[in-house]
Design a protein around this motif. Structure first.
Motif, PDB file in Angstrom:
ATOM      1  N   SER A   1       0.840  -1.191   0.000  1.00 10.23           N
ATOM      2  CA  SER A   1       0.000   0.000   0.000  1.00 10.23           C
ATOM      3  C   SER A   1       0.881   1.248   0.000  1.00 10.23           C
ATOM      4  N   GLN A   2       0.248   2.352  -0.315  1.00  7.84           N
ATOM      5  CA  GLN A   2       0.964   3.618  -0.318  1.00  7.84           C
ATOM      6  C   GLN A   2       1.464   3.947   1.092  1.00  7.84           C
ATOM      7  N   VAL A   3       0.657   3.577   2.077  1.00  5.36           N
ATOM      8  CA  VAL A   3       1.027   3.829   3.468  1.00  5.36           C
ATOM      9  C   VAL A   3       2.328   3.102   3.807  1.00  5.36           C
ATOM     10  N   PHE A   4       2.438   1.842   3.331  1.00 12.53           N
ATOM     11  CA  PHE A   4       3.646   1.044   3.573  1.00 12.53           C
ATOM     12  C   PHE A   4       4.851   1.696   2.897  1.00 12.53           C
TER      13      PHE A   4
END
Lengths: 145, 197
Positions: free
Chosen positions: A52-55
């Protein structure tokens, strides 16, 4: 939730749930995320597309701010957090306070108090001398990087 | 700040997954559903590190779907008001600047930038002290204090979704943190200027 309004990290008001939770320093997060990324690399050709973008953003962030620019030095880095915890836990700080100090590495007593005001206000009688000693211990480990 | 916490979630699974690989199916669905999401209470879920326990499934009346209570450990990023952290400047304009600390965006208004720093427009907009010794521009690293957090509703998410991986189901990002920060305090401000490296 009534705690929402009173939230203030400077006074260590971060809610019971997070006070009891295990707090992670940036360098520790870097190890965890890097490990996970390596696992993905084995199962997928394009691991960055799998996360994910968060990761992705978190990994970039902790790599940049854990002061280890070389991702291959993981084995060496692994020793670092544990010795840091050992030293800092002598001073009976909350995990959150430990992590802020570990992340920001203040150099003077004044700076440390500005970064973590709660070490003074929580009535644990941390005098300047004790804080100074703690910072000394911190800088000693940093030298071994 | 990053935390390692235990969370719980009820996973609904289609009967076609019931078989030898049930556990693997539940775990991979959990990762797809949860990683990358954000909630006002726990912040951003960065990565699941382990699954502690998968409880007994409960058959949903009339559908055949089964709900499994799953307990898992994960790394979350939760910003707090009053927290001091390091961030990378992503955009500078005359209103102030935006910085990123991992998944979270932080805005620092020009009122919360020291008074001796002036905005300079141009190719590389920046805030600079009158003697030019300190400069804040894109990619600068700053140490700032969070003075306010807000949890945004879905609207903002639509912009972000374009760069999201395809499998990431729409609506799995029900909220997103946004922070207001200051560098107008002792020991805050630029820690590294990209032009001097």
């Amino acid at each position: 939730m009534s705690g929402e309004e009173e939230e203030n990290a400077a006074e260590l008001k971060i809610g019971d749930e997070f006070l009891k939770a295990k707090c992670l320093m940036n360098c520790e997060v870097a190890i965890i995320l890097h490990h996970k990324y390596e696992q993905l690399q084995q199962t997928s050709d394009d691991p960055m597309n799998q996360v994910s973008q968060v990761f992705e953003k978190s990994l970039q962030y902790v790599k940049r701010f854990s002061r280890y620019k070389n991702p291959d030095a993981v084995r060496q880095v692994r020793e670092y957090p544990s010795s840091l915890w050992k030293i800092l836990s002598r001073y009976q700080l909350a995990e959150f306070e430990l992590c802020v100090l570990g992340n920001l590495c203040p150099e003077t007593v004044e700076e440390a108090i500005a970064m973590v005001p709660s070490i003074k206000t929580r009535g644990r009688a941390h005098d300047d001398e004790a804080i100074e000693k703690m910072l000394n211990d911190l800088s000693l480990i940093k030298k071994f990087e | 700040m990053f935390f390692h916490i235990v969370l719980e979630r009820n996973m609904q699974l289609h009967p076609r997954h019931f078989g030898r690989n049930l556990r693997e199916h539940i775990i991979s669905k959990l990762m797809k559903d949860v990683e990358g999401t954000c909630s006002g209470r726990h912040g951003f879920v960065v990565a699941i590190t382990s699954v502690e326990n998968i409880g007994k499934g409960l058959i949903r009346d009339g559908t055949g779907f089964v709900t499994f209570p799953v307990k898992y450990q994960c790394v979350v990023f939760r910003p707090f008001k009053g927290e001091i952290l390091e961030a990378v400047v992503s955009m500078v304009n005359k209103m102030g600047f935006f910085a990123e600390a991992g998944p979270v965006q932080i805005f620092v208004s020009n009122h919360l930038i020291p008074d001796d720093m002036e905005f300079q427009s141009g190719d590389m907009p920046n805030y600079t002290t009158s003697d030019g010794s300190v400069k804040i521009q894109k990619d600068s690293e700053v140490r700032l204090k969070i003075i306010g957090t807000r949890v945004d509703a879905t609207e903002i998410d639509k912009n972000i979704s374009q760069s999201r991986p395809k499998w990431d189901p729409a609506g799995s990002h029900p909220s997103r943190f946004f922070c207001i920060g200051t560098i107008k305090d002792d020991f805050l401000g630029v820690i590294n200027d990209p032009t001097t490296i």
